[in-house]
Design an enzyme around this catalytic site. Structure first.
Site, PDB file in Angstrom:
ATOM      1  N   ASP A  10      67.380   9.216 -20.981  1.00 23.02           N
ATOM      2  CA  ASP A  10      66.737   9.846 -20.106  1.00 23.02           C
ATOM      3  C   ASP A  10      65.561  10.677 -20.828  1.00 23.02           C
ATOM      4  O   ASP A  10      65.619  10.832 -22.108  1.00 23.02           O
ATOM      5  CB  ASP A  10      67.713  11.126 -19.405  1.00 23.02           C
ATOM      6  CG  ASP A  10      66.787  12.014 -18.788  1.00 23.02           C
ATOM      7  OD1 ASP A  10      66.160  11.902 -17.781  1.00 23.02           O
ATOM      8  OD2 ASP A  10      67.206  13.258 -19.029  1.00 23.02           O
ATOM      9  N   ASP A  12      63.358  13.933 -19.430  1.00 27.07           N
ATOM     10  CA  ASP A  12      63.156  15.253 -19.369  1.00 27.07           C
ATOM     11  C   ASP A  12      64.508  16.082 -19.378  1.00 27.07           C
ATOM     12  O   ASP A  12      65.325  15.904 -18.776  1.00 27.07           O
ATOM     13  CB  ASP A  12      62.425  15.777 -18.139  1.00 27.07           C
ATOM     14  CG  ASP A  12      61.102  15.022 -18.031  1.00 27.07           C
ATOM     15  OD1 ASP A  12      60.779  14.335 -17.127  1.00 27.07           O
ATOM     16  OD2 ASP A  12      60.247  15.274 -18.758  1.00 27.07           O
ATOM     17  N   GLU A  19      60.957  20.796 -18.949  1.00 26.70           N
ATOM     18  CA  GLU A  19      60.947  21.521 -17.712  1.00 26.70           C
ATOM     19  C   GLU A  19      60.351  22.778 -17.597  1.00 26.70           C
ATOM     20  O   GLU A  19      59.309  23.013 -16.828  1.00 26.70           O
ATOM     21  CB  GLU A  19      62.261  21.293 -17.265  1.00 26.70           C
ATOM     22  CG  GLU A  19      62.872  19.840 -16.828  1.00 26.70           C
ATOM     23  CD  GLU A  19      62.079  19.086 -15.798  1.00 26.70           C
ATOM     24  OE1 GLU A  19      62.458  17.848 -15.525  1.00 26.70           O
ATOM     25  OE2 GLU A  19      61.058  19.502 -15.018  1.00 26.70           O
ATOM     26  N   GLU A  56      58.874  14.584  -4.619  1.00 25.77           N
ATOM     27  CA  GLU A  56      60.082  14.883  -3.907  1.00 25.77           C
ATOM     28  C   GLU A  56      60.181  16.391  -3.846  1.00 25.77           C
ATOM     29  O   GLU A  56      60.778  17.026  -3.300  1.00 25.77           O
ATOM     30  CB  GLU A  56      60.993  13.924  -4.291  1.00 25.77           C
ATOM     31  CG  GLU A  56      60.847  12.434  -3.951  1.00 25.77           C
ATOM     32  CD  GLU A  56      59.981  11.809  -5.047  1.00 25.77           C
ATOM     33  OE1 GLU A  56      59.479  12.530  -6.144  1.00 25.77           O
ATOM     34  OE2 GLU A  56      59.794  10.544  -4.931  1.00 25.77           O
ATOM     35  N   HIS A  83      50.136  16.341  -6.860  1.00 26.98           N
ATOM     36  CA  HIS A  83      51.205  15.788  -8.058  1.00 26.98           C
ATOM     37  C   HIS A  83      50.277  15.150  -8.915  1.00 26.98           C
ATOM     38  O   HIS A  83      50.407  15.234 -10.044  1.00 26.98           O
ATOM     39  CB  HIS A  83      52.211  14.949  -7.359  1.00 26.98           C
ATOM     40  CG  HIS A  83      53.174  14.397  -8.621  1.00 26.98           C
ATOM     41  ND1 HIS A  83      53.039  13.186  -9.030  1.00 26.98           N
ATOM     42  CD2 HIS A  83      53.922  15.070  -8.992  1.00 26.98           C
ATOM     43  CE1 HIS A  83      53.962  13.259  -9.807  1.00 26.98           C
ATOM     44  NE2 HIS A  83      54.655  14.363  -9.921  1.00 26.98           N
ATOM     45  N   ARG A  84      49.091  14.643  -8.470  1.00 29.67           N
ATOM     46  CA  ARG A  84      48.386  13.918  -9.451  1.00 29.67           C
ATOM     47  C   ARG A  84      47.499  14.996 -10.200  1.00 29.67           C
ATOM     48  O   ARG A  84      47.517  14.865 -11.561  1.00 29.67           O
ATOM     49  CB  ARG A  84      47.164  13.146  -8.886  1.00 29.67           C
ATOM     50  CG  ARG A  84      47.514  11.671  -8.237  1.00 29.67           C
ATOM     51  CD  ARG A  84      46.389  10.892  -7.730  1.00 29.67           C
ATOM     52  NE  ARG A  84      45.698  11.413  -6.812  1.00 29.67           N
ATOM     53  CZ  ARG A  84      46.110  11.120  -5.093  1.00 29.67           C
ATOM     54  NH1 ARG A  84      46.935  10.382  -5.121  1.00 29.67           N
ATOM     55  NH2 ARG A  84      45.314  11.665  -4.338  1.00 29.67           N
ATOM     56  N   THR A 123      63.892   7.109 -16.674  1.00 29.28           N
ATOM     57  CA  THR A 123      63.636   8.403 -16.216  1.00 29.28           C
ATOM     58  C   THR A 123      62.830   8.525 -14.839  1.00 29.28           C
ATOM     59  O   THR A 123      62.311   7.325 -14.401  1.00 29.28           O
ATOM     60  CB  THR A 123      62.573   8.791 -17.329  1.00 29.28           C
ATOM     61  OG1 THR A 123      62.058  10.165 -16.960  1.00 29.28           O
ATOM     62  CG2 THR A 123      61.488   8.153 -17.506  1.00 29.28           C
ATOM     63  N   ASP A 184      70.995  14.599 -19.442  1.00 27.03           N
ATOM     64  CA  ASP A 184      71.243  15.988 -19.454  1.00 27.03           C
ATOM     65  C   ASP A 184      71.477  16.769 -18.166  1.00 27.03           C
ATOM     66  O   ASP A 184      71.872  18.090 -18.175  1.00 27.03           O
ATOM     67  CB  ASP A 184      69.755  16.588 -19.604  1.00 27.03           C
ATOM     68  CG  ASP A 184      68.774  16.624 -18.892  1.00 27.03           C
ATOM     69  OD1 ASP A 184      68.181  17.669 -18.300  1.00 27.03           O
ATOM     70  OD2 ASP A 184      68.420  15.540 -18.188  1.00 27.03           O
TER      71      ASP A 184
HETATM   72  C1  XBP Z   1      63.060  14.686 -14.572  1.00 30.07           C
HETATM   73  C2  XBP Z   1      62.382  14.641 -13.301  1.00 30.07           C
HETATM   74  C3  XBP Z   1      60.848  14.539 -12.990  1.00 30.07           C
HETATM   75  C4  XBP Z   1      60.265  15.886 -13.675  1.00 30.07           C
HETATM   76  C5  XBP Z   1      58.831  15.998 -13.297  1.00 30.07           C
HETATM   77  O1  XBP Z   1      63.134  13.281 -14.918  1.00 30.07           O
HETATM   78  O2  XBP Z   1      63.243  14.754 -12.086  1.00 30.07           O
HETATM   79  O3  XBP Z   1      60.501  14.637 -11.793  1.00 30.07           O
HETATM   80  O4  XBP Z   1      60.925  16.900 -13.424  1.00 30.07           O
HETATM   81  O5  XBP Z   1      57.977  14.633 -13.513  1.00 30.07           O
HETATM   82  P1  XBP Z   1      64.394  12.706 -15.972  1.00 30.07           P
HETATM   83  P2  XBP Z   1      57.264  14.077 -12.284  1.00 30.07           P
HETATM   84  O6  XBP Z   1      65.268  13.764 -16.003  1.00 30.07           O
HETATM   85  O7  XBP Z   1      64.771  11.358 -15.278  1.00 30.07           O
HETATM   86  O8  XBP Z   1      63.515  12.415 -17.201  1.00 30.07           O
HETATM   87  O9  XBP Z   1      56.376  15.346 -11.703  1.00 30.07           O
HETATM   88  O10 XBP Z   1      56.321  13.185 -13.032  1.00 30.07           O
HETATM   89  O11 XBP Z   1      58.321  13.541 -11.529  1.00 30.07           O
HETATM   90 MG    MG Z   2      66.906  14.703 -17.326  1.00 30.38          MG
END
Ligand code: XBP
Ligand code: MG
Length: 258
Positions: A10, A12, A19, A56, A83-84, A123, A184
């Site tokens: 994963d 993030d 985050e 989302e 979001h962009r 991810t 995580d």
């Molecule tokens: C974590 C998420 C992502 C990020 C934000 O992804 O849920 O949505 O918080 O990124 P993971 P985006 O833990 O699966 O890596 O705004 O590009 O969605």
């Molecule tokens: Mg994560």
């Protein structure tokens, strides 16, 4: 001979703590650009992380917290545009070199690569966020170490659905038992287990500490570095100091009773 062929990570919260000081800051910058008074505090963002996917998460915030704003006729496009802009702020943050890999991540990636263990990513985040994070770590070519990068909107359902891990397994042409997954969060654990990835390691972080990681084979505070040993929070292996190929081999044999 190791009993597994690939590690699936994963991003993030697992590869890097992106985050609180990354995504959250980028969301707030996009809200400001749009003239919105919305401000996702560290605490509120922790609640919003219950929903994966930036678009989302924005929709969840609008529906659940009903912030002040003039509802546009096309809400989906409004969110997509927001979001962009958020993503462009996030990429700038990464390019400024703001977010390091977590403890032990580069050590394990290097060891896997040196022993022919394949690397993959599964991810929810946007694909360019992944390449930019890997390119900003100061390790030339790091992004090319990964055979597969499964990311973002490429699947019908995001985590906790298993889709993104299933896509990574298909792209690797490997079975779940050939792999070890790293996550995580509770959403990530449910996604990986849903894809049959029972050899699952969780590295908790400030946002996910205390979540329900039931089913994960091992829960630790981080992967460990020489001289900075990890702490096991849960799992059958209590005496390990580092998550490395040797301890992962033992974990895999415990999970699959080989
Ligand atoms: C974590 C998420 C992502 C990020 C934000 O992804 O849920 O949505 O918080 O990124 P993971 P985006 O833990 O699966 O890596 O705004 O590009 O969605
Ligand atoms: Mg994560």
């Amino acid at each position: 001979m190791l009993p597994f062929k690939a590690l699936i990570f994963d991003v993030d919260g697992t590869l890097a703590d992106t985050e609180r000081d990354g995504h959250r800051v980028a969301f707030n910058a996009a809200f400001t650009d749009a003239g919105l008074s919305w401000n996702w505090t560290v605490e509120l963002y922790g609640e919003l992380l219950a929903v994966t996917g930036g678009k989302e998460r924005i929709r969840y915030f609008i529906e659940r917290w009903a912030p002040p704003f003039e509802q546009p006729s096309d809400l989906a496009e409004f969110i997509a545009a927001l979001h962009r802009d958020k993503t462009s702020h996030y990429l700038k943050l990464l390019q400024a070199g703001g977010i390091p890999l977590r403890q032990g991540v580069l050590r394990l990636l290097r060891e896997a690569r040196a022993h022919g263990i394949r690397l993959a990513i599964a991810t929810t985040t946007t694909p360019e966020n992944v390449t930019s994070l890997l390119q900003s770590c100061g390790v030339p070519g790091l992004v090319d170490w990964f055979d597969v990068i499964a990311a973002g909107d490429v699947v019908p359902s995001k985590k906790p659905a298993p889709d993104i891990f299933q896509l990574a397994l298909e792209a690797l042409a490997l079975s779940p038992a050939d792999c070890i997954a790293f996550e995580d969060s509770e959403n990530g654990v449910r996604s990986a287990l849903g894809a049959g990835l029972d050899a699952l390691v969780v590295t908790e972080n400030a946002y996910t500490k205390g979540q329900d990681f039931i089913g994960a084979a091992l829960v630790v505070d981080h992967l460990g570095e020489t001289g900075q040993h990890l702490k096991v929070r849960h799992g059958a292996m209590t005496e390990i100091q580092l998550v490395d190929l040797e301890s992962l081999g033992r974990l895999h044999r415990l999970v699959y009773r080989r």
